[in-house]
Design a protein around this motif. Structure first.
Motif, PDB file in Angstrom:
ATOM      1  N   UNK A 245       0.933  -1.113  -0.072  1.00  0.00           N
ATOM      2  CA  UNK A 245      -0.141   0.041  -0.097  1.00  0.00           C
ATOM      3  C   UNK A 245       0.974   1.323  -0.060  1.00  0.00           C
ATOM      4  N   UNK A 246       0.605   2.152  -0.891  1.00  0.00           N
ATOM      5  CA  UNK A 246       1.174   3.461  -0.801  1.00  0.00           C
ATOM      6  C   UNK A 246       0.940   4.291   0.535  1.00  0.00           C
ATOM      7  N   UNK A 247       2.037   4.856   1.008  1.00  0.00           N
ATOM      8  CA  UNK A 247       2.011   5.254   2.467  1.00  0.00           C
ATOM      9  C   UNK A 247       2.060   6.888   2.350  1.00  0.00           C
ATOM     10  N   UNK A 248       1.557   7.562   1.298  1.00  0.00           N
ATOM     11  CA  UNK A 248       1.603   8.767   1.532  1.00  0.00           C
ATOM     12  C   UNK A 248      -0.065   9.216   1.282  1.00  0.00           C
ATOM     13  N   UNK A 249      -0.386  10.658   1.471  1.00  0.00           N
ATOM     14  CA  UNK A 249      -1.684  10.889   1.629  1.00  0.00           C
ATOM     15  C   UNK A 249      -1.885  11.972   0.411  1.00  0.00           C
ATOM     16  N   UNK A 250      -3.052  12.015   0.093  1.00  0.00           N
ATOM     17  CA  UNK A 250      -3.671  12.884  -1.124  1.00  0.00           C
ATOM     18  C   UNK A 250      -3.302  14.480  -0.588  1.00  0.00           C
ATOM     19  N   UNK A 251      -3.474  15.172  -1.567  1.00  0.00           N
ATOM     20  CA  UNK A 251      -3.375  16.876  -1.290  1.00  0.00           C
ATOM     21  C   UNK A 251      -4.448  17.154  -0.290  1.00  0.00           C
ATOM     22  N   UNK A 252      -4.106  17.768   0.866  1.00  0.00           N
ATOM     23  CA  UNK A 252      -5.288  18.110   2.022  1.00  0.00           C
ATOM     24  C   UNK A 252      -6.198  19.330   1.244  1.00  0.00           C
ATOM     25  N   UNK A 253      -7.448  18.809   1.161  1.00  0.00           N
ATOM     26  CA  UNK A 253      -8.365  20.148   0.478  1.00  0.00           C
ATOM     27  C   UNK A 253      -9.238  20.389   1.512  1.00  0.00           C
ATOM     28  N   UNK A 254      -9.552  19.809   2.790  1.00  0.00           N
ATOM     29  CA  UNK A 254     -10.296  20.174   3.945  1.00  0.00           C
ATOM     30  C   UNK A 254     -11.910  19.984   3.619  1.00  0.00           C
ATOM     31  N   UNK A 255     -12.170  19.506   2.331  1.00  0.00           N
ATOM     32  CA  UNK A 255     -13.596  19.217   2.080  1.00  0.00           C
ATOM     33  C   UNK A 255     -13.745  17.579   2.154  1.00  0.00           C
ATOM     34  N   UNK A 256     -15.090  17.485   1.736  1.00  0.00           N
ATOM     35  CA  UNK A 256     -15.587  15.890   1.747  1.00  0.00           C
ATOM     36  C   UNK A 256     -16.185  15.437   0.532  1.00  0.00           C
ATOM     37  N   UNK A 257     -15.983  14.420   0.185  1.00  0.00           N
ATOM     38  CA  UNK A 257     -16.738  13.818  -1.085  1.00  0.00           C
ATOM     39  C   UNK A 257     -17.259  12.383  -0.481  1.00  0.00           C
TER      40      UNK A 257
END
Length: 458
Positions: free
Chosen positions: A338-350
């Motif tokens: 599994x990739x161990x990094x996170x996506x760009x933090x956008x502060x919103x929800x989908x």
């Protein structure tokens, strides 16, 4: 329908136009995207968030009618939110464009799809990993059976036994009939007689002709398109130990250019020479997407840095003719770490809803007068035609909510009578649900018309 037929919208900006008094600090703006097919409105709204003095959180609720569209949206969101140190901006933009709209893709793009398909399998089957890798995405509203089907989609993409060329050619022959042998003339007729003079159409005849012929919308110099795009496969299901698809049933007449190539903030991209576009729809699409991705990550205006950019509006960039024989396949390891990094933090929800949500949601008390914005795809005409159903659907909207309806302006083969019938239907349900027009409502020249809920019995 793998893509929508209207430009990407800043939904928060549109809402603030009808609510100039503001939102109220700290509140959540709930947005329902009904059968939009792709994440263009999510990306554009998040990209332009910094331009508004609104201290709010955006919560997008995505209601699709097919899980195939949910799978594609997840992949496109994962790519769009890749940090630049993982996928450089220009590389990310072209990857996204290919996956989004090209029936045939480069081997490098195929490798990316395989790698991310493995990660998406982990995300769908492991909620903790999803929260770490894509914290803005919520799949908890999907049924367990739907998650299993999503997993099958991603496993099928890894195998990539799909042969889009065979499906594309077969459908072309079926649609054109006796005109198949003179298909170039048929495509040119459609472009010059039905598309060219429509407002907001910035694609060139060469682009449109090539896309109609082989499904490749975006072409760049010195690139080779030799692999089928597995995300175009529809109706993926498990039969015993095998994964099969039903075929390809996407758009073959309207084109994907309208989503990000109907306008541009940079005037030089709209220049003309002898009434012809200097830039291709491909170039305009790329510039708009570059801006979108940059603003999502940096939340500040995008300043374009000129590279080796050429005016290819009148050039023909040919690719190989359709080859209906099976394509060479890439291999991937399903047990990849599994990739161990996170996506760009956008502060919103989908939040992705189940495929029956458009019918079921109105019956849940939680969603009564819940949404601030709803975007309604033109494909929902039949779903919302029943008066009882559309009344319940609109009961989910707050008073003063914004309703955005996608028109059928982009459609090629609809008669004037059919377009008028859709316009009459839209206006009828707006009246019946106490929605008043915002600005001018022009179904013939606008991709989107806007209404505001104004319940006078309040």
């Amino acid at each position: 329908m793998l893509w929508g037929y209207s430009p990407a919208q800043d939904l928060l900006g549109a809402l603030l136009e009808v609510r100039p008094e503001g939102m109220g600090e700290g509140r959540t703006v709930n947005i329902l995207l009904a059968a939009c097919s792709d994440p263009r409105h999510i990306l554009q709204t998040v990209a332009k968030f910094y331009t508004h003095d609104a201290r709010v959180t955006l919560h997008f609720y995505v209601a699709e009618v097919l899980l195939d569209f949910v799978a594609r949206q997840l992949l496109l969101l994962v790519l769009a939110l890749e940090p630049t140190d993982r996928v450089p901006l220009h590389h990310k933009t072209r990857l996204w464009m290919e996956i989004f709209a090209n029936a045939l893709i480069r081997p490098k793009t195929g490798e990316y799809i395989l790698e991310k398909s493995v990660q998406l399998i982990h995300m769908v089957t492991d909620g903790a990993y999803l929260s770490a890798r894509m914290p803005c995405v919520d799949l908890s509203q999907l049924k367990y059976s739907e998650r299993d089907k999503l997993e099958n989609c991603f496993k099928y993409w890894v195998k990539n036994n799909f042969n889009i060329s065979r499906h594309w050619d077969a459908r072309l022959r079926s649609k054109l009939g006796t005109r198949y042998d003179s298909k170039n003339g048929a495509f040119e007729w459609d472009y010059y007689m039905k598309i060219k003079d429509k407002p907001g159409v910035l694609i060139t005849p060469n682009e449109y002709n090539q896309w109609r012929k082989n499904g490749v919308a975006f072409v760049w110099l010195e690139t080779e398109y030799c692999l089928s795009n597995p995300t175009f496969a529809m109706g993926i299901r498990s039969v015993g130990d095998d994964l099969l698809e039903s075929g390809f049933y996407g758009d073959m007449e309207i084109s994907p250019y309208y989503t990000f190539a109907s306008d541009c903030e940079d005037e030089e991209m709209l220049a003309k020479n002898h009434h012809s576009n200097v830039k291709r729809g491909t170039d305009i699409f790329e510039r708009n997407l570059l801006r979108c991705f940059s603003e999502i990550e940096n939340q500040k205006p995008y300043i374009h840095v000129s590279r080796d950019e050429r005016n290819l509006g009148e050039c023909v960039l040919k690719i190989n003719e359709l080859n209906v024989d099976p394509k060479p396949r890439l291999e991937a390891n399903l047990t990849k770490t599994k990739e161990n990094y996170s996506s760009i933090p956008v502060g919103h929800r989908v939040t992705f809803l189940d495929v029956d949500a458009i019918r079921k949601l109105p019956h849940k008390s939680k969603y009564r007068e819940f949404f601030d914005v709803v975007f309604v795809s033109q494909c929902l005409e039949k779903t919302l035609s029943n008066s009882d159903h559309h009344t319940k659907f609109f009961s989910m909207l707050k008073n003063d909510a914004l309703v955005m309806i996608e028109t059928r302006k982009a459609f090629v083969d609809l008669s004037k009578e059919a377009l008028k019938a859709f316009e009459d239907w839209s206006k009828k349900i707006m009246r019946e649900n106490q929605c008043e027009p915002v600005g001018g409502v022009d179904f013939e020249n606008d991709f989107i018309v806007k209404y505001r809920v104004n319940r006078k019995d309040r």
